[in-house]
Scaffold this active site. Structure first.
Site, short mmCIF file in Angstrom:
data_model
loop_
_atom_site.label_atom_id
_atom_site.label_comp_id
_atom_site.label_asym_id
_atom_site.label_seq_id
_atom_site.Cartn_x
_atom_site.Cartn_y
_atom_site.Cartn_z
N ASP A 282 36.99 22.96 45.18
CA ASP A 282 35.74 23.19 45.90
C ASP A 282 34.99 21.90 46.22
OD1 ASP A 282 35.13 22.63 43.26
OD2 ASP A 282 34.16 24.53 42.84
N ASN B 90 28.16 31.88 34.67
CA ASN B 90 28.10 33.25 35.20
C ASN B 90 29.50 33.78 35.53
OD1 ASN B 90 28.80 31.82 37.47
ND2 ASN B 90 27.04 32.43 38.71
N HIS C 66 31.84 32.15 37.35
CA HIS C 66 32.47 31.71 38.60
C HIS C 66 33.68 30.83 38.31
CE1 HIS C 66 29.51 28.07 38.98
NE2 HIS C 66 30.67 27.60 38.63
N GLU D 157 31.27 32.88 43.33
CA GLU D 157 30.17 33.43 42.52
C GLU D 157 30.34 34.94 42.34
OE1 GLU D 157 28.37 31.42 41.05
OE2 GLU D 157 27.23 30.02 42.28
C1 GLP Z 1 31.00 23.79 38.83
C2 GLP Z 1 32.36 23.80 39.49
C3 GLP Z 1 33.33 24.68 38.75
C4 GLP Z 1 33.28 24.37 37.27
C5 GLP Z 1 31.91 24.69 36.76
C6 GLP Z 1 31.77 24.51 35.26
O1 GLP Z 1 30.17 24.81 39.25
N1 GLP Z 1 32.31 24.24 40.83
O2 GLP Z 1 34.64 24.49 39.26
O3 GLP Z 1 34.24 25.13 36.60
O4 GLP Z 1 31.02 23.81 37.42
O5 GLP Z 1 31.50 23.20 34.96
P1 GLP Z 1 31.57 22.55 33.54
O6 GLP Z 1 32.99 22.30 33.27
O7 GLP Z 1 30.77 21.29 33.68
O8 GLP Z 1 30.95 23.51 32.59
#
Ligand code: GLP
Length: 244
Positions: free
Chosen positions: A67, A136, A138, A143
């Site tokens: 993404d 949440n 995702h 989402e």
């Molecule tokens: C972002 C990314 C996700 C990732 C999420 C969790 O929103 N788009 O791909 O999994 O953060 O991040 P973290 O690993 O910092 O908890």
């Protein structure tokens, strides 16, 4: 789903990195699906160490990232392209031309989505997909919603995501409100999926994703239907799962 319990972030990173190590060793021209966020940084560090010691060669690897924020150029310090260069690509012998991150600054985002799916198809799909998980549920930036998104799509970020990701910006007003994200089709068609979950904020959602109903309200729950998905969690993220 295979559940792997790691004691802490370091062990989680090592377990995850070992899977990517074997993937690249066994198939040097692998297509790796990569993720951003704090969860994969330790894993990337291990891959860099193995590259530096001569144990890993990325010269034939292709990557597709999950993404990107919309509106950010790849040179922006908060863009996911910048993140990937900083935490992985700049330190290994991958051909930059073989690394792919959706272009969040594209004028025509719908066309960019189609282009990204066509690119994944032209590479023959993903061999191993790395995922984090949002608080949440995702995955990528898919989402919670009424239906699972199939192809690469443009999303409006949930308030909770903007809030969670604001920790990485100097002010919440700087967090982009939209993103372009790979959809569930490419993720579910990946031959193997590795999801990392670290820290107490992930405990609730990991329980729902692994043991709750498969629902687009918890996008990661779709992974229960994947034939080869490994979820690696540290003790804090696993605390509500023990005994399930
Ligand atoms: C972002 C990314 C996700 C990732 C999420 C969790 O929103 N788009 O791909 O999994 O953060 O991040 P973290 O690993 O910092 O908890």
């Amino acid at each position: 789903m295979k559940l792997v319990f790691a004691k802490d972030y370091e062990e989680l990173s090592a377990r995850g990195a070992e899977l990517f190590f074997s993937q690249v060793k066994l198939k040097p021209d692998s297509v790796l699906g990569l993720a951003t966020g704090t969860s994969p940084i330790g894993l990337y560090k291990k891959l860099i160490e193995w590259y530096e010691s001569g144990a890993l060669d990325f010269s034939r690897v292709h990557t597709v990232n999950l993404d990107e924020y919309t509106g950010l150029e790849g040179t922006h310090a908060q863009s996911y392209r910048f993140f990937m260069n900083k935490y992985l690509f700049d330190h290994i012998n991958i051909d930059m031309a073989n690394t792919n991150v959706p272009c969040g600054a594209a004028r025509d985002l719908a066309a960019e989505c189609e282009k990204y799916d066509a690119l994944i198809d032209s590479l023959g799909g993903i061999d191993m997909q790395l995922l984090g998980i949002g608080n949440n549920g995702h995955v990528g930036f898919n989402e919670p919603s009424e239906a699972f998104a199939c192809g690469t799509n443009v999303v409006k970020l949930a308030e909770s995501t903007i809030e969670a990701n604001s920790r990485l910006f100097s002010d919440i007003s700087e967090v982009p409100t939209g993103a372009i994200t790979m959809g569930c089709r490419a993720i579910m068609q990946a031959k193997r999926v590795v999801l990392l979950a670290s820290g107490p904020a992930k405990a609730e959602i990991i329980k729902k994703a692994c043991f709750g109903p498969v629902t687009p309200q918890v996008p990661a729950s779709i992974l229960q239907l994947h034939p080869d998905c490994t979820v690696i969690m540290d003790a804090e993220a696993a605390k509500l799962v023990a005994g399930c």
